[in-house]
Scaffold this motif. Sequence first.
Motif, PDB file in Angstrom:
ATOM      1  N   VAL A  65       9.313   4.492  14.802  1.00 21.16           N
ATOM      2  CA  VAL A  65      10.276   4.815  13.756  1.00 21.16           C
ATOM      3  C   VAL A  65      10.445   3.639  12.802  1.00 21.16           C
ATOM      4  O   VAL A  65      10.380   3.795  11.579  1.00 21.16           O
ATOM      5  N   GLU A  66      10.631   2.437  13.367  1.00 19.81           N
ATOM      6  CA  GLU A  66      10.802   1.240  12.546  1.00 19.81           C
ATOM      7  C   GLU A  66       9.525   0.913  11.770  1.00 19.81           C
ATOM      8  O   GLU A  66       9.585   0.443  10.625  1.00 19.81           O
ATOM      9  N   LEU A  67       8.370   1.154  12.391  1.00 21.16           N
ATOM     10  CA  LEU A  67       7.108   0.874  11.718  1.00 21.16           C
ATOM     11  C   LEU A  67       6.925   1.776  10.501  1.00 21.16           C
ATOM     12  O   LEU A  67       6.525   1.321   9.420  1.00 21.16           O
ATOM     13  N   GLU A  68       7.232   3.057  10.654  1.00 17.00           N
ATOM     14  CA  GLU A  68       7.098   3.981   9.532  1.00 17.00           C
ATOM     15  C   GLU A  68       8.039   3.608   8.390  1.00 17.00           C
ATOM     16  O   GLU A  68       7.669   3.665   7.211  1.00 17.00           O
ATOM     17  N   GLU A  69       9.252   3.213   8.741  1.00 15.01           N
ATOM     18  CA  GLU A  69      10.213   2.794   7.720  1.00 15.01           C
ATOM     19  C   GLU A  69       9.737   1.535   7.009  1.00 15.01           C
ATOM     20  O   GLU A  69       9.869   1.409   5.783  1.00 15.01           O
ATOM     21  N   ALA A  70       9.171   0.593   7.785  1.00 13.91           N
ATOM     22  CA  ALA A  70       8.698  -0.668   7.210  1.00 13.91           C
ATOM     23  C   ALA A  70       7.535  -0.427   6.249  1.00 13.91           C
ATOM     24  O   ALA A  70       7.478  -1.023   5.159  1.00 13.91           O
ATOM     25  N   ILE A  71       6.618   0.440   6.641  1.00 10.94           N
ATOM     26  CA  ILE A  71       5.473   0.735   5.774  1.00 10.94           C
ATOM     27  C   ILE A  71       5.942   1.404   4.481  1.00 10.94           C
ATOM     28  O   ILE A  71       5.456   1.100   3.387  1.00 10.94           O
ATOM     29  N   GLU A  72       6.907   2.314   4.608  1.00  8.74           N
ATOM     30  CA  GLU A  72       7.455   2.981   3.421  1.00  8.74           C
ATOM     31  C   GLU A  72       8.095   1.966   2.474  1.00  8.74           C
ATOM     32  O   GLU A  72       7.888   2.014   1.251  1.00  8.74           O
ATOM     33  N   LYS A  73       8.857   1.022   3.020  1.00  7.58           N
ATOM     34  CA  LYS A  73       9.484  -0.028   2.195  1.00  7.58           C
ATOM     35  C   LYS A  73       8.424  -0.882   1.521  1.00  7.58           C
ATOM     36  O   LYS A  73       8.539  -1.235   0.345  1.00  7.58           O
ATOM     37  N   LEU A  91       5.339  -0.098   0.762  1.00  8.82           N
ATOM     38  CA  LEU A  91       4.667   0.655  -0.278  1.00  8.82           C
ATOM     39  C   LEU A  91       5.498   0.708  -1.558  1.00  8.82           C
ATOM     40  O   LEU A  91       4.985   0.542  -2.664  1.00  8.82           O
ATOM     41  N   LYS A  92       6.809   0.913  -1.384  1.00  2.92           N
ATOM     42  CA  LYS A  92       7.706   0.936  -2.553  1.00  2.92           C
ATOM     43  C   LYS A  92       7.727  -0.411  -3.248  1.00  2.92           C
ATOM     44  O   LYS A  92       7.723  -0.501  -4.486  1.00  2.92           O
ATOM     45  N   LYS A  93       7.724  -1.477  -2.450  1.00  2.62           N
ATOM     46  CA  LYS A  93       7.737  -2.829  -3.001  1.00  2.62           C
ATOM     47  C   LYS A  93       6.449  -3.093  -3.800  1.00  2.62           C
ATOM     48  O   LYS A  93       6.487  -3.641  -4.907  1.00  2.62           O
ATOM     49  N   ASP A  94       5.302  -2.669  -3.240  1.00  2.15           N
ATOM     50  CA  ASP A  94       4.037  -2.848  -3.930  1.00  2.15           C
ATOM     51  C   ASP A  94       3.986  -2.075  -5.238  1.00  2.15           C
ATOM     52  O   ASP A  94       3.484  -2.549  -6.257  1.00  2.15           O
ATOM     53  N   ASN A  95       4.542  -0.848  -5.222  1.00  2.00           N
ATOM     54  CA  ASN A  95       4.563  -0.026  -6.431  1.00  2.00           C
ATOM     55  C   ASN A  95       5.419  -0.645  -7.521  1.00  2.00           C
ATOM     56  O   ASN A  95       5.082  -0.609  -8.702  1.00  2.00           O
TER      57      ASN A  95
END
Length: 331
Positions: A313-321, A323-327
């Motif tokens: 759960v934490e890993l999926e949230e971290a990856i989503e964050k 990705l948003k940061k990179d965008n």
Amino acid sequence: MDKIEEFIQFCLENKERLNTRIKYHYTDDGVNLINFLEIAKVIYEEENREQLILELEKLKNIMMNICIDDHFLYSSYHYNSEERDEYYDNFLKNMEYLRNYNGFWNKEYFMELYKLTEKDIDDFKENMRKRYAPSFAEKAEKQNNKILIEKEKDRKFMEDYRVKENNLSEINLKKYENKELNRVNIDIKKVHYPLVIKFFKNKEIISINKCVSNLAYSLKAKEHLEFDDFNIVHIEDYLIDDIIIEYKIKYDPEYNSSAIVQDITKVFKYRNESQVKRYYKDMYTMQAINKVVNLYNVGTFTFQSGRKIYNRVELEEAIEKHLKKDNKNIN
């Protein structure tokens, strides 16, 4: 009388060679006595017994191998190319020997004994040819089928990775630890399954296991651990695998299965390293994943066995964050 005793002794010394039992079909080591005696009677008056037994061994071994699962006997995965060619060459020679056999023994007797027809033999030869000497078209078809099977396995894995219902709010280890029963308070006839069993030795937890039925059998199976105490607690079936992982993270027992998260359809919160790697293989390397883990403090745990698990759960949230940061940086 001496001749009979000599013959009996000869048969006993050669009973495995005379035996026509299909050994891979049974768990015992007994001899098929009826067939044994029939074969023994045939050679009773014959002088050239050794040659007769050699012929018998060859015939029966060829037919035995045909009438049982060739996948079991002829697994080629451990053969190198030269060994495979040699094996297949010997196989062809055996088939030729069987087809042209004109020796002492009645081939039809053995065909009937092993319930074989000429079609069975032809089918067996064709299956072996496809395995060891396939045509170019057959190789291409096999490779294509293999690709399709792997794609289906991958699709199923990706589906299973996400499938289980979110039950995070119910994963409460303390709640279940408070309900544990010590061995002195257990009525084994009234146990409610499934269970988690904690095994103790010198007051240390040495193993944590799931028991879905027959507590007595589970305890017997763990005698080799030389435990001196145990606790049990009933946990609902849909939640027990999640709770077991929480137990193992907390105590990291000495005897801990390396397959912490084996059936991913039963666990929501955690995934092991190989599962994470496979799930994200088309997006990230494990080096990139671990960078994200460190950057966002994703929960991980490495057991004594060396097996590492990730809080999915934490890993999926971290990856989503991330990705948003990179965008944002791109924009």
